[in-house]
Design a protein around this motif. Structure first.
Motif, PDB file in Angstrom:
ATOM      1  N   ALA A  85       0.821  -1.225   0.000  1.00 44.86           N
ATOM      2  CA  ALA A  85       0.000   0.000   0.000  1.00 44.86           C
ATOM      3  C   ALA A  85       0.848   1.265   0.000  1.00 44.86           C
ATOM      4  CB  ALA A  85      -0.934  -0.014   1.215  1.00 44.86           C
ATOM      5  N   ASP A  86       2.008   1.215   0.643  1.00 50.29           N
ATOM      6  CA  ASP A  86       2.863   2.404   0.738  1.00 50.29           C
ATOM      7  C   ASP A  86       4.088   2.298  -0.168  1.00 50.29           C
ATOM      8  OD1 ASP A  86       4.072   0.357   2.041  1.00 50.29           O
ATOM      9  OD2 ASP A  86       4.650   1.507   3.821  1.00 50.29           O
ATOM     10  N   GLU A  87       3.998   1.470  -1.204  1.00 46.71           N
ATOM     11  CA  GLU A  87       5.153   1.190  -2.039  1.00 46.71           C
ATOM     12  C   GLU A  87       4.930   1.676  -3.469  1.00 46.71           C
ATOM     13  OE1 GLU A  87       8.071  -2.706  -2.803  1.00 46.71           O
ATOM     14  OE2 GLU A  87       5.963  -2.998  -2.249  1.00 46.71           O
ATOM     15  N   ASP A  88       6.019   2.241  -4.052  1.00 50.02           N
ATOM     16  CA  ASP A  88       5.954   2.627  -5.462  1.00 50.02           C
ATOM     17  C   ASP A  88       5.842   1.388  -6.340  1.00 50.02           C
ATOM     18  OD1 ASP A  88       6.371   5.155  -4.529  1.00 50.02           O
ATOM     19  OD2 ASP A  88       8.448   5.324  -5.212  1.00 50.02           O
ATOM     20  N   GLY A  89       5.226   1.573  -7.511  1.00 50.93           N
ATOM     21  CA  GLY A  89       5.133   0.452  -8.442  1.00 50.93           C
ATOM     22  C   GLY A  89       4.754   0.929  -9.831  1.00 50.93           C
ATOM     23  N   PHE A  90       5.031   0.077 -10.824  1.00 53.76           N
ATOM     24  CA  PHE A  90       4.619   0.390 -12.194  1.00 53.76           C
ATOM     25  C   PHE A  90       3.102   0.208 -12.326  1.00 53.76           C
ATOM     26  CE2 PHE A  90       9.063  -1.090 -13.096  1.00 53.76           C
ATOM     27  CZ  PHE A  90       9.522   0.080 -13.674  1.00 53.76           C
ATOM     28  N   PRO A  91       2.422   1.145 -12.989  1.00 54.19           N
ATOM     29  CA  PRO A  91       0.992   0.944 -13.243  1.00 54.19           C
ATOM     30  C   PRO A  91       0.781  -0.321 -14.075  1.00 54.19           C
ATOM     31  CG  PRO A  91       1.638   3.199 -13.738  1.00 54.19           C
ATOM     32  CD  PRO A  91       2.902   2.423 -13.524  1.00 54.19           C
ATOM     33  N   GLY A  92      -0.194  -1.119 -13.665  1.00 52.90           N
ATOM     34  CA  GLY A  92      -0.485  -2.337 -14.400  1.00 52.90           C
ATOM     35  C   GLY A  92      -0.825  -2.064 -15.855  1.00 52.90           C
TER      36      GLY A  92
END
Length: 498
Positions: A395-402
């Motif tokens: 929830a608090d982590e950066d990530g690539f948009p699916g």
């Protein structure tokens, strides 16, 4: 009269006592070596040993087996041996090899000594016949020892063998290790197995006299008379001349060999201390160049040799060590220093020199894997030997948009040079080369790290991380899409230094 006394052979009874005493003292030394490995202070000083005899059927090995057999029945020393085994290696080189094996078997059957024969195939592979045969013989003996759960293998090398080896190594320009040649006891193979040579201080003439007195019917290897082999030339034509010039020289020369061996032991101890001081404990198989170069030049080479040997790698010739030291002094990059050692390379990695498994240098910039991502947790990258792993971001982590990953197009490429990536929000994009250097990834590993592209944008560099401008960041409001993915590179086996 003095010269005759020096060369005199003792009487049979005295001879037997000396031979058995030397054998017993060797077994006691083996017991002490085994005990020295244990932390159990209550372990007895001596314990019965499982003993194998390297038994060719020749005079010396037959005499040793006979002596060991007599030792087992001795009141004074019999408790040193619990099990005695004869190990015969049939090289198949001589047309008499099978006959020799039969002779050995009959000798052991008459004394109820367990006998095992091992057939080997001698492949010279660029070596001399003697060296290739010795290598196969020792391999077979080590294998037999594992099967029989032996503590030690005994060989019948004697004072004259030791002297011949010294001459051979001296003629080849060997260093201290080569000149000392035959240690009385050494590690042999795996599982704590030892190899011992109980008769290194016993002259060949004594062994022959005792074997004749005991009417031992040994076999004669016709190759031992062939002076085309350098050892035989030294034995039959060189040493007899020295005997005439200075009778009794063999005993004095053997004392010199022992002194060389002692000096070698001291040098090994010094080298081990230097290796401990120079080792970079933050990296695998790494030696600090600055610490190494603080040593005197002879100790630098000694330290480098000991460091290489500590990983079970055959040390190179002195000229190669000197070249490695020269390059360590004069190079300043990961790629400049490369010394090949069989299956290993000596490379420079920043301020260290490292041992790295050799891989044929191929920079294949054409490697690509294009794929469509539909939510798989892993995508195999066979050309790189690993997988790209995808997992949902916390929830608090950066990530690539699916959506970005599914829309693509995605393609994994090899590094071609000049690529840049922005890893941090408040820092500019930087060249991959500089980022790899900052991350401590050596140049010789970078070609094994794949790059993930979305269209013409580099979005992920293995070993470094994602392109921060392509990530979606949690804003703490809960309005951020939960469809965010973290990408990571998982090699089939850990990469060096990562």
């Amino acid at each position: 009269m003095e010269r005759k006394a020096q060369n005199a052979v003792p009487g049979v009874r005295t001879l037997e006592e000396k031979l058995l005493e030397a054998l017993a003292e060797s077994l006691k030394q083996v017991c002490a070596t085994i005990r020295g490995r244990s932390d159990d202070i209550l372990q007895p000083l001596e314990r019965p040993l499982q003993v194998g005899i390297a038994f060719s059927g020749g005079r010396d090995s037959m005499a040793l087996l006979e002596a060991a057999h007599r030792l087992t029945r001795s009141r004074r020393w019999g408790s040193l041996i619990e099990g005695l085994y004869a190990l015969h290696v049939n090289h198949g080189i001589s047309e008499n090899a099978d006959s020799w094996e039969s002779t050995c078997r009959a000798f052991c059957d008459a004394r109820r000594i367990p006998f095992s024969a091992y057939q080997v195939r001698v492949d010279r592979k660029g070596k001399g016949l003697e060296a290739a045969a010795r290598e196969e013989r020792y391999r077979a003996l080590a294998s037999a020892a594992r099967e029989l759960k032996l503590d030690v293998i005994l060989t019948a090398h004697h004072q004259d063998d030791r002297l011949e080896t010294f001459f051979l190594q001296w003629m080849r320009g060997a260093g201290v290790d080569g000149l000392s040649g035959m240690p009385a006891v050494r590690e042999f193979g795996e599982n704590g197995l030892l190899l011992a040579r109980p008769w290194l201080d016993i002259p060949r003439a004594w062994i022959e006299a005792w074997a004749k007195a005991r009417e031992l019917a040994w076999v004669d290897d016709e190759s031992n008379d062939d002076t085309a082999f350098l050892r035989n030339l030294i034995r039959h034509e060189v040493l007899p001349v020295l005997d005439k010039a200075r009778p009794g020289f063999r005993k004095a020369a053997s004392r010199s060999v022992e002194l060389v061996t002692e000096a070698g032991t001291v040098l090994h101890s010094v080298a081990a201390e230097d290796v401990a001081r120079c080792t970079d404990k933050t990296r695998p198989r790494a030696l600090k160049i600055a610490s190494l170069l603080n040593l005197s030049v002879p100790r630098q080479a000694l330290c480098l040799r000991a460091w290489i040997s500590s990983y079970g790698i055959e040390p190179p010739p002195r000229a190669t060590l000197i070249e490695a030291l020269r390059q360590a002094k004069q190079t300043h990059s990961d790629t400049a220093l490369t010394i090949r050692l069989g299956a290993w390379d000596i490379r420079r990695w920043g301020a260290d020199i490292v041992l790295h498994p050799y891989a044929k240098p191929v920079r294949d910039t054409s490697k690509t894997v294009a794929f469509i991502w539909n939510g798989e947790r892993e995508v195999e990258l066979a050309p790189w030997g690993g997988v790209l792993a995808f997992r949902p971001a916390e929830a608090d982590e950066d990530g690539f948009p699916g959506e970005l990953l599914r829309t693509g197009p995605l393609e994994v490429r090899a590094r071609r040079g000049g690529e840049k990536i922005k890893l941090y929000r408040l820092r500019p994009s930087r060249n991959l080369k500089h980022l790899y250097q900052a991350a401590g990834i050596p140049s010789f590993e970078r070609g094994d790290l794949p790059l993930l592209w979305c269209g013409e944008d580099l979005i992920y560099a293995a070993g470094l991380g994602p392109e921060v401008r392509k990530l979606e960041h949690p804003d703490g409001t809960g309005r951020t899409s939960p469809d965010r993915w973290v990408v990571s590179w998982e090699p089939d086996k850990p990469l060096f230094g990562i």
